[in-house]
Design a protein around this motif. Structure first.
Motif, mmCIF file in Angstrom:
data_model
loop_
_atom_site.group_PDB
_atom_site.id
_atom_site.type_symbol
_atom_site.label_atom_id
_atom_site.label_comp_id
_atom_site.label_asym_id
_atom_site.label_seq_id
_atom_site.Cartn_x
_atom_site.Cartn_y
_atom_site.Cartn_z
ATOM 1 N N SER A 42 21.027 15.445 -15.911
ATOM 2 C CA SER A 42 19.775 14.806 -15.502
ATOM 3 C C SER A 42 19.172 13.963 -16.623
ATOM 4 N N SER A 43 19.588 14.191 -17.874
ATOM 5 C CA SER A 43 19.052 13.421 -19.006
ATOM 6 C C SER A 43 19.972 13.588 -20.213
ATOM 7 N N GLY A 44 19.742 12.745 -21.202
ATOM 8 C CA GLY A 44 20.476 12.880 -22.458
ATOM 9 C C GLY A 44 20.088 14.172 -23.165
ATOM 10 N N THR A 45 18.830 14.559 -23.037
ATOM 11 C CA THR A 45 18.362 15.792 -23.683
ATOM 12 C C THR A 45 19.110 16.999 -23.118
ATOM 13 N N MET A 46 19.248 17.038 -21.786
ATOM 14 C CA MET A 46 19.970 18.175 -21.183
ATOM 15 C C MET A 46 21.448 18.136 -21.569
ATOM 16 N N LEU A 68 16.114 11.615 -39.669
ATOM 17 C CA LEU A 68 15.603 10.443 -38.952
ATOM 18 C C LEU A 68 16.319 10.381 -37.612
ATOM 19 N N ASP A 69 15.594 10.622 -36.536
ATOM 20 C CA ASP A 69 16.253 10.740 -35.231
ATOM 21 C C ASP A 69 15.183 10.733 -34.151
ATOM 22 N N TRP A 70 15.624 10.574 -32.897
ATOM 23 C CA TRP A 70 14.769 10.888 -31.767
ATOM 24 C C TRP A 70 14.662 12.421 -31.719
ATOM 25 N N TYR A 71 13.702 12.959 -31.003
ATOM 26 C CA TYR A 71 13.428 14.394 -31.042
ATOM 27 C C TYR A 71 14.520 15.272 -30.416
ATOM 28 N N ALA A 72 15.360 14.673 -29.547
ATOM 29 C CA ALA A 72 16.142 15.478 -28.601
ATOM 30 C C ALA A 72 17.026 16.547 -29.250
ATOM 31 N N ALA A 73 17.845 16.178 -30.250
ATOM 32 C CA ALA A 73 18.791 17.155 -30.816
ATOM 33 C C ALA A 73 18.038 18.319 -31.473
ATOM 34 N N ALA A 114 25.580 14.194 -35.026
ATOM 35 C CA ALA A 114 25.633 12.837 -35.599
ATOM 36 C C ALA A 114 25.053 11.877 -34.568
ATOM 37 N N THR A 115 23.862 11.372 -34.848
ATOM 38 C CA THR A 115 23.226 10.417 -33.924
ATOM 39 C C THR A 115 23.508 9.003 -34.408
ATOM 40 N N HIS A 116 24.047 8.183 -33.522
ATOM 41 C CA HIS A 116 24.325 6.782 -33.873
ATOM 42 C C HIS A 116 23.039 5.995 -33.601
ATOM 43 N N GLU A 140 28.302 14.358 -31.080
ATOM 44 C CA GLU A 140 27.806 12.983 -31.230
ATOM 45 C C GLU A 140 26.668 12.731 -30.238
ATOM 46 N N ASP A 141 25.567 12.178 -30.746
ATOM 47 C CA ASP A 141 24.502 11.714 -29.862
ATOM 48 C C ASP A 141 24.623 10.192 -29.770
ATOM 49 N N CYS A 142 25.145 9.748 -28.618
ATOM 50 C CA CYS A 142 25.438 8.313 -28.426
ATOM 51 C C CYS A 142 24.386 7.639 -27.565
ATOM 52 N N ALA A 143 23.219 8.273 -27.425
ATOM 53 C CA ALA A 143 22.206 7.756 -26.489
ATOM 54 C C ALA A 143 21.861 6.294 -26.754
ATOM 55 N N GLN A 144 21.888 5.896 -28.041
ATOM 56 C CA GLN A 144 21.489 4.523 -28.389
ATOM 57 C C GLN A 144 22.697 3.663 -28.743
ATOM 58 N N ALA A 145 23.894 4.121 -28.439
ATOM 59 C CA ALA A 145 25.053 3.459 -29.061
ATOM 60 C C ALA A 145 26.183 3.112 -28.102
ATOM 61 N N PHE A 164 25.395 11.094 -23.906
ATOM 62 C CA PHE A 164 24.801 9.783 -23.649
ATOM 63 C C PHE A 164 23.527 9.977 -22.831
ATOM 64 N N SER A 165 22.673 8.958 -22.889
ATOM 65 C CA SER A 165 21.484 8.946 -22.030
ATOM 66 C C SER A 165 21.515 7.682 -21.175
ATOM 67 N N PHE A 166 21.096 7.823 -19.913
ATOM 68 C CA PHE A 166 20.901 6.652 -19.052
ATOM 69 C C PHE A 166 19.414 6.493 -18.753
ATOM 70 N N GLY A 169 15.367 1.890 -20.687
ATOM 71 C CA GLY A 169 15.509 1.115 -21.920
ATOM 72 C C GLY A 169 16.890 1.201 -22.541
ATOM 73 N N LYS A 170 17.738 2.106 -22.056
ATOM 74 C CA LYS A 170 19.085 2.213 -22.626
ATOM 75 C C LYS A 170 19.944 1.062 -22.082
ATOM 76 N N LEU A 171 21.067 0.810 -22.749
ATOM 77 C CA LEU A 171 21.899 -0.325 -22.336
ATOM 78 C C LEU A 171 22.457 -0.145 -20.922
ATOM 79 N N GLU A 176 16.502 7.789 -15.255
ATOM 80 C CA GLU A 176 16.710 9.065 -15.945
ATOM 81 C C GLU A 176 18.138 9.510 -15.672
ATOM 82 N N GLY A 177 18.821 9.996 -16.678
ATOM 83 C CA GLY A 177 20.186 10.491 -16.467
ATOM 84 C C GLY A 177 20.895 10.642 -17.794
ATOM 85 N N GLY A 178 22.012 11.338 -17.779
ATOM 86 C CA GLY A 178 22.765 11.520 -19.019
ATOM 87 C C GLY A 178 24.211 11.886 -18.732
HETATM 88 C C1 PLP Z 1 19.024 9.195 -29.908
HETATM 89 C C2 PLP Z 1 18.560 9.811 -28.624
HETATM 90 N N1 PLP Z 1 19.032 11.015 -28.270
HETATM 91 C C3 PLP Z 1 18.680 11.593 -27.119
HETATM 92 C C4 PLP Z 1 17.785 10.997 -26.270
HETATM 93 C C5 PLP Z 1 17.367 11.731 -25.052
HETATM 94 O O1 PLP Z 1 17.733 11.106 -23.867
HETATM 95 P P1 PLP Z 1 16.891 11.347 -22.544
HETATM 96 O O2 PLP Z 1 15.606 10.581 -22.672
HETATM 97 O O3 PLP Z 1 17.772 10.806 -21.453
HETATM 98 O O4 PLP Z 1 16.655 12.787 -22.412
HETATM 99 C C6 PLP Z 1 17.265 9.736 -26.587
HETATM 100 C C7 PLP Z 1 16.314 9.077 -25.691
HETATM 101 O O5 PLP Z 1 15.705 8.092 -26.000
HETATM 102 C C8 PLP Z 1 17.661 9.123 -27.800
HETATM 103 O O6 PLP Z 1 17.192 7.928 -28.169
#
Ligand code: PLP
Length: 390
Positions: A42-46, A68-73, A114-116, A140-145, A164-166, A169-171, A176-178
């Motif tokens: 349902s999301s990149g976070t999940m 330095l990262d988004w909060y998810a990991a 490892a977040t790209h 690997e966190d490829c949400a932005q890559a 991955f995250s869908f 704003g993602k490419l 919402e999705g992952g």
């Molecule tokens: C680097 C990174 N990881 C994880 C996420 C989480 O993805 P989601 O918003 O689909 O839960 C994001 C979302 O912006 C992100 O930028």
């Protein structure tokens, strides 16, 4: 590949709503990244949550995550009752430093994330060999890559698991999705048992776990968004890459803003165009000058200095449920000077400037004239954060 259906009526009447369309999408995406298994979430976070759980992260374990990262990991680490141990970035890059990772590894370490970040690939060969040497999982966190490569291999194909995250704003987005991906049979089986419907487990021939925590990718989103986006992906990536190149060429003519290049042997995903200024004070002035010329620029967004964010969250008592508050208090005190320096000097230019000759010329003029000027009159704009206002 499935064709996109034209109307919602067609979608609802179609037999594709259900496991068929998602399974086909998973196969397509796995093939694109060069891995064996992919599972929609349902999301990149999940996706990250299931990734850490599938590699065996448990209460009290340590997970090395980027400072330095988004909060998810870090968030999913906390929700598993584990400790996020923040590693610094490489000098002048937004990606996790293998040296810092090595310093932070202990007997309690279960995984490295490892977040790209901003589309810049991490040093995957070094991280892979660290993970192998210390027998910890590499996620690997490829949400932005999406579309990035490291030594010719796509991001997502280096780790034991990749996410991955869908999201918006993602490419590639469906609102919402992952996606969670792996090459390893045993991890794939664990993900199926952890995250999918018992009927799917049966269909895929694994022993049924009726207590799975489902968080599926919506098949409607796949049909009406992802398939259409998928058809346009290569065109979009090419257009953005060209714009990035034109912007980089324009900046190369000046000394004020330096385009942030990916590490050698890597190809950046054209997600964010990041540039560096020589000092923190200068960043503010450059941004104000560009705003005044109606050129869209913003402070970095989509990433935070997480030790500070976690310290503040602890201070507010919002992690009352975590079993090891004292260990979290220690985790936030580890120094991350490269990440701090990077944030102080990095800014994001709207990549669409690279498509507009007139805007590119304005950018060149401003930056050329810059060194001759003593100061820039404030426009009254505040430094903007957290949002694509461009
Ligand atoms: C680097 C990174 N990881 C994880 C996420 C989480 O993805 P989601 O918003 O689909 O839960 C994001 C979302 O912006 C992100 O930028």
């Amino acid at each position: 590949m499935l064709t996109q259906l034209e109307t919602l009526e067609e979608v609802f009447e179609s037999a594709l709503v259900g496991r068929g369309v998602v399974a086909e999408w998973e196969r397509t995406f796995a093939e694109y990244c060069g891995v064996k298994y992919a599972f929609g979430t349902s999301s990149g976070t999940m996706a990250l949550y299931f990734a850490l759980k599938a590699v065996g992260v448990k209460v009290g374990d340590e997970v090395i995550v980027p400072a330095l990262d988004w909060y998810a990991a870090a968030a999913v680490t906390l929700h598993l009752g584990a400790i996020p141990v923040f590693a610094d970035t490489e000098p002048n890059l937004p990606t996790i430093s293998p040296l810092s990772v090595q310093e932070r590894i202990t007997v309690r370490t279960k995984a490295i994330v490892a977040t790209h970040l901003f589309g810049y690939p991490c040093n995957m060969p070094a991280l892979r060999s660290l993970a192998d040497r210390y027998k910890v999982a590499l996620i690997e966190d490829c949400a932005q890559a999406l579309g990035a490569t490291c030594h010719g291999k796509k991001v997502g194909a280096w780790g034991d698991v990749a996410c991955f995250s869908f999201g918006v704003g993602k490419l590639l987005s469906c609102g919402e999705g992952g996606m969670i991906m792996t090459d390893q049979d045993d991890i794939a089986e664990r993900i199926l048992a952890l995250a999918t419907h018992p009927l799917r487990q049966e269909w895929q021939g694994i022993e049924i776990n009726p207590f799975a925590l489902r968080s599926p990718l919506n098949p409607i989103a796949v049909i009406i968004c992802l398939l259409r986006e998928w058809e346009q992906l290569e065109k979009r990536l090419t257009e953005r890459r060209e714009a990035f190149e034109r912007l980089s060429a324009a900046l190369a003519e000046t000394k004020v803003l330096r385009p942030l290049l990916p590490r050698e042997g890597c190809r950046q995903s054209p997600y964010r165009f990041v540039a560096l200024v020589p000092s923190k004070r200068m960043k503010r002035l450059v941004m104000e000058a560009l705003w005044a010329a109606n050129l869209p620029v913003s402070d970095v967004f989509g990433a935070k200095l997480l030790p500070n964010e976690l310290a503040e969250t602890l201070r507010k008592g919002q992690l009352y449920w975590h079993p090891f508050p004292d260990r979290l208090a220690t985790a936030v005190s580890l120094p991350c000077p490269n990440a701090e320096a990077f944030l102080a000097q990095a800014l994001v230019l709207d990549w669409r400037i690279g498509l507009d000759d007139e805007a590119l010329n304005r950018l060149r003029e401003i930056l050329r004239g810059w060194s001759a000027r003593k100061s820039v009159k404030s426009t009254g704009n505040e430094v903007k954060e957290d949002g694509d206002h461009l």
